[in-house]
Structure formats: structure tokens, C-alpha cells
Design a protein around this motif. Structure first.
Motif, PDB file in Angstrom:
ATOM      1  N   GLN A  91      39.152  40.371  37.056  1.00  0.00           N
ATOM      2  CA  GLN A  91      41.106  41.177  35.904  1.00  0.00           C
ATOM      3  C   GLN A  91      41.648  42.179  37.212  1.00  0.00           C
ATOM      4  O   GLN A  91      43.043  41.861  37.081  1.00  0.00           O
ATOM      5  N   ALA A  92      40.664  42.954  38.581  1.00  0.00           N
ATOM      6  CA  ALA A  92      41.765  43.784  39.266  1.00  0.00           C
ATOM      7  C   ALA A  92      43.155  42.494  40.610  1.00  0.00           C
ATOM      8  O   ALA A  92      43.324  43.249  40.435  1.00  0.00           O
ATOM      9  N   ILE A  93      41.797  42.578  40.647  1.00  0.00           N
ATOM     10  CA  ILE A  93      42.402  40.865  41.315  1.00  0.00           C
ATOM     11  C   ILE A  93      44.115  40.286  40.752  1.00  0.00           C
ATOM     12  O   ILE A  93      44.675  39.960  42.299  1.00  0.00           O
ATOM     13  N   ARG A  94      43.175  39.617  40.289  1.00  0.00           N
ATOM     14  CA  ARG A  94      44.400  39.004  39.773  1.00  0.00           C
ATOM     15  C   ARG A  94      45.752  40.154  38.738  1.00  0.00           C
ATOM     16  O   ARG A  94      46.677  39.477  38.875  1.00  0.00           O
ATOM     17  N   SER A  95      45.706  40.915  38.597  1.00  0.00           N
ATOM     18  CA  SER A  95      46.633  41.681  38.214  1.00  0.00           C
ATOM     19  C   SER A  95      47.534  43.114  38.930  1.00  0.00           C
ATOM     20  O   SER A  95      47.919  44.075  38.597  1.00  0.00           O
ATOM     21  N   HIS A  96      46.629  43.064  40.361  1.00  0.00           N
ATOM     22  CA  HIS A  96      47.166  44.221  41.512  1.00  0.00           C
ATOM     23  C   HIS A  96      47.066  43.500  42.643  1.00  0.00           C
ATOM     24  O   HIS A  96      46.468  42.333  43.094  1.00  0.00           O
ATOM     25  N   ASP A  97      48.164  44.323  43.719  1.00  0.00           N
ATOM     26  CA  ASP A  97      49.253  43.771  44.638  1.00  0.00           C
ATOM     27  C   ASP A  97      46.955  43.414  45.794  1.00  0.00           C
ATOM     28  O   ASP A  97      47.112  42.954  46.790  1.00  0.00           O
ATOM     29  N   CYS A 116      38.568  33.777  44.284  1.00  0.00           N
ATOM     30  CA  CYS A 116      40.568  33.676  43.109  1.00  0.00           C
ATOM     31  C   CYS A 116      41.381  33.423  44.749  1.00  0.00           C
ATOM     32  O   CYS A 116      42.141  32.954  44.154  1.00  0.00           O
ATOM     33  N   ALA A 117      40.727  33.659  45.673  1.00  0.00           N
ATOM     34  CA  ALA A 117      41.805  33.333  46.518  1.00  0.00           C
ATOM     35  C   ALA A 117      41.320  31.497  46.389  1.00  0.00           C
ATOM     36  O   ALA A 117      43.273  30.991  47.242  1.00  0.00           O
ATOM     37  N   VAL A 118      40.744  30.634  46.415  1.00  0.00           N
ATOM     38  CA  VAL A 118      40.312  29.295  46.736  1.00  0.00           C
ATOM     39  C   VAL A 118      41.726  28.961  45.852  1.00  0.00           C
ATOM     40  O   VAL A 118      42.540  28.459  45.654  1.00  0.00           O
ATOM     41  N   GLU A 119      41.230  29.808  44.131  1.00  0.00           N
ATOM     42  CA  GLU A 119      42.512  29.304  42.920  1.00  0.00           C
ATOM     43  C   GLU A 119      43.788  29.222  42.878  1.00  0.00           C
ATOM     44  O   GLU A 119      44.922  29.239  42.727  1.00  0.00           O
ATOM     45  N   GLU A 256      49.842  53.423  42.427  1.00  0.00           N
ATOM     46  CA  GLU A 256      49.935  52.149  41.980  1.00  0.00           C
ATOM     47  C   GLU A 256      49.946  50.864  41.981  1.00  0.00           C
ATOM     48  O   GLU A 256      50.513  51.126  43.527  1.00  0.00           O
ATOM     49  N   GLY A 257      49.730  49.554  41.613  1.00  0.00           N
ATOM     50  CA  GLY A 257      49.314  48.840  42.448  1.00  0.00           C
ATOM     51  C   GLY A 257      47.780  48.530  43.046  1.00  0.00           C
ATOM     52  O   GLY A 257      47.601  47.283  43.771  1.00  0.00           O
ATOM     53  N   ILE A 258      46.961  49.507  43.115  1.00  0.00           N
ATOM     54  CA  ILE A 258      45.642  49.403  43.902  1.00  0.00           C
ATOM     55  C   ILE A 258      45.064  50.029  43.066  1.00  0.00           C
ATOM     56  O   ILE A 258      44.673  50.242  42.005  1.00  0.00           O
ATOM     57  N   SER A 259      43.806  48.772  43.106  1.00  0.00           N
ATOM     58  CA  SER A 259      42.721  49.266  41.833  1.00  0.00           C
ATOM     59  C   SER A 259      41.320  48.773  42.825  1.00  0.00           C
ATOM     60  O   SER A 259      41.048  48.534  43.699  1.00  0.00           O
ATOM     61  N   PHE A 260      40.253  50.066  42.405  1.00  0.00           N
ATOM     62  CA  PHE A 260      39.028  50.033  42.819  1.00  0.00           C
ATOM     63  C   PHE A 260      37.419  49.543  41.797  1.00  0.00           C
ATOM     64  O   PHE A 260      37.789  50.028  40.718  1.00  0.00           O
TER      65      PHE A 260
END
Length: 293
Positions: A91-97, A116-119, A256-260
Motif C-alpha cells: 500500500q505504501a509503494i502504491r501511494s508514495h513517491d 510492483c515495478a513490473v505491474e 510528506e510523500g515518503i514512507s517507511f
């Protein structure tokens, strides 16, 4: 199953009796039913049994609609998260830069990032994939490896190739690399570039220096997504060089825009002994630190 779930299982033919605590027996029954359904698709393997036990221990029911919604769809596979941390990571990959996946080996950090990259590539959300690794020796020296520079760094990039082959197939990956749609390169080659409309993965981020991490993160252009993975307990840099991944956790926390997403030994989806090995090393390191103090 008995050892992992703490139950006793008896059977006569296709009739099973499960003895143990109520929660444990229910979990064992659920796993048995799911494994039985899998037999219609092919033979069961130890790996499949382990993954279903892992999903049960992490409290993730693979048959829920939530799992289907979060699943990553690629040309050759539907990849579902196993556990809350993997679900949050996707979810984080899909919603953060920019997303960071930090934790021990075997928790699916790199594999899910590549999925996620392939998708994103197949759905045309990005025009290319850029897969990056720092070429840092883990006790061996690059100079003693045979071949030119490209051949010397190839072993460091092999985990990324393996994930791509599984999701796209060998021939398609080769064609995409030939057309520069997929670029696999050492971190040193990133300096001075701006990457637009790309999905960029930096693997083994714990082996970047502070300067290299800053350099990589500032390559991100418009329409791009970046994922950094690493394990701060397995740093191969010289002792005098601080890890860029370890520092960036403090520097960018709350930006903002970054997730861990932080993984632990319980999130390991490899052989169960891997999780026990990680726990043993953690206990040993904590004991040694305490004695030094």
C-alpha cells in the motif's frame, strides 16, 4: 504443522482429528482446508505448506477480498501479501513517491518491490524500470572476479534478475533490457542523471554511503516512483563509513510523500529456521552490547 501451530494431528484416511487449544486447532483446521483446496492445482510442496503456515501465524487470511485488492498482478503470477507488514508495504509503494522497506533477509522486500515495478510497467504507468544496487564486496574483491566491469557486477544484481525472470520470463526480460526498457545498473552509474516516468528500485540500500543515498534520492524525476530496500544489520561498508540507509531513517522520518515499512524476523517467508537464526543473532548482539556497557 504440529510443531508450528502447537497441536497434535491424527488422521485416518481423509478424516482428521486436531487436538490442542481452541485457537490453535481452529488455525490448523483452516490451514488444512486451504491446503486441500490447493491440491486441485497440483502437488503440495514444503514451500507451499510453509507459506500457508506463515500466513496463518501472521493473521492473514489469503481468501479475503482485502488480500485480492492489494495483490500485485503480473503477466505470469498474482502475488499476494503475506502478513500485515507486506500488506502495508504494498500500500505504501502504491501511494508514495518514495518508499523504504527495511528489515532482515527473506521478508519479501525486494521481491514485492520488483512485482510492483513490473505491474507499473505492464499497466503503462511508467516507461521503464531502473534497478540499482551498490557494488560493495561482502568479504570478496571485485578485482579478482573474471570478465569486464559488466560481468564483475553481474553477481551483485542477480537477485533482481531472478525476480524479473519469474514475473516476466527470461526471453521477455532479455528483450526489454536490450531495448533499455529495463535497466539494471550499479549505483555509481546513477550520478548526474534525472529519471522521469520510471520505477526505480535501490536494493541493498544499507551498503550506500550517506553521500550515495542523497545522490540516489535526488535522481527522482516527474512521474517516477522509487523504492529503497535494505537490512541495517548486514552492512558491508568499512567501519568508518556510516550507512546512508541508517541515517536516512532519521533524516526523512515524517517527510510528506515518503514512507517507511519496518520488517522483523516474524515476517520472514523463507524456511522457518531463517527466522530462528535471525532471532538468535539479535539475542547474541544484545547480550554482547549489554556486557560491553
Amino acid at each position: 504443522m504440529e510443531r508450528r501451530l502447537g497441536v497434535e494431528i491424527n488422521n485416518r484416511g481423509n478424516l482428521f482429528r486436531i487436538l490442542g487449544a481452541p485457537d490453535a486447532t481452529k488455525s490448523a483446521g483452516d490451514v488444512l482446508e486451504r491446503l486441500y483446496m490447493l491440491t486441485s492445482e497440483g502437488a503440495l510442496t514444503p514451500a507451499k505448506v510453509h507459506l500457508h503456515l506463515q500466513a496463518e501465524s501472521l493473521g492473514l487470511d489469503e481468501d479475503t477480498g482485502d488480500s485480492e485488492t492489494i495483490a500485485v498482478s503480473t503477466r505470469r503470477a498474482l502475488i499476494r501479501p503475506r502478513g500485515a507488514n507486506q500488506r502495508n508495504y504494498l500500500q505504501a509503494i502504491r501511494s508514495h513517491d518514495i518508499s523504504f522497506g527495511v528489515g532482515p533477509a527473506g521478508t519479501g522486500k525486494t521481491y514485492l518491490a520488483v512485482a510492483c515495478a513490473v505491474e507499473a510497467l505492464e499497466s503503462e504507468r511508467v516507461r521503464r524500470l531502473v534497478l540499482v544496487r551498490p557494488a560493495v564486496e561482502a568479504g570478496e574483491r571485485l578485482g579478482f572476479l573474471p570478465g569486464d566491469m559488466s560481468q564483475k557486477i553481474d553477481p551483485y544484481l542477480r537477485p533482481l534478475y531472478d525476480a524479473l525472470y519469474e514475473m516476466l520470463g527470461f526471453e521477455r526480460v532479455a528483450k526489454l533490457i536490450e531495448r533499455s526498457v529495463i535497466e539494471v545498473a550499479p549505483l555509481a552509474f546513477m550520478r548526474g542523471r534525472t529519471l522521469n516516468e520510471s520505477f526505480i528500485i535501490l536494493d541493498e540500500g544499507q551498503n550506500t554511503t550517506v553521500e550515495q543515498m542523497k545522490m540516489f534520492l535526488t535522481r527522482i524525476g516527474f512521474g517516477s516512483t522509487a523504492v529503497v530496500t535494505g537490512d541495517i544489520t548486514q552492512i558491508d561498508l568499512p567501519r568508518e563509513r556510516p550507512s546512508g540507509l541508517r541515517q536516512v531513517i532519521d533524516v526523512l522520518a515524517g517527510t510528506e510523500g515518503i514512507s517507511f515499512t519496518f520488517f522483523r524476523s516474524k515476517d520472514v517467508v523463507r524456511h522457518p529456521v531463517v527466522a530462528r537464526i535471525l532471532d538468535a543473532y539479535d539475542s547474541f548482539d544484545q547480550g554482547r552490547t549489554g556486557s560491553e556497557v
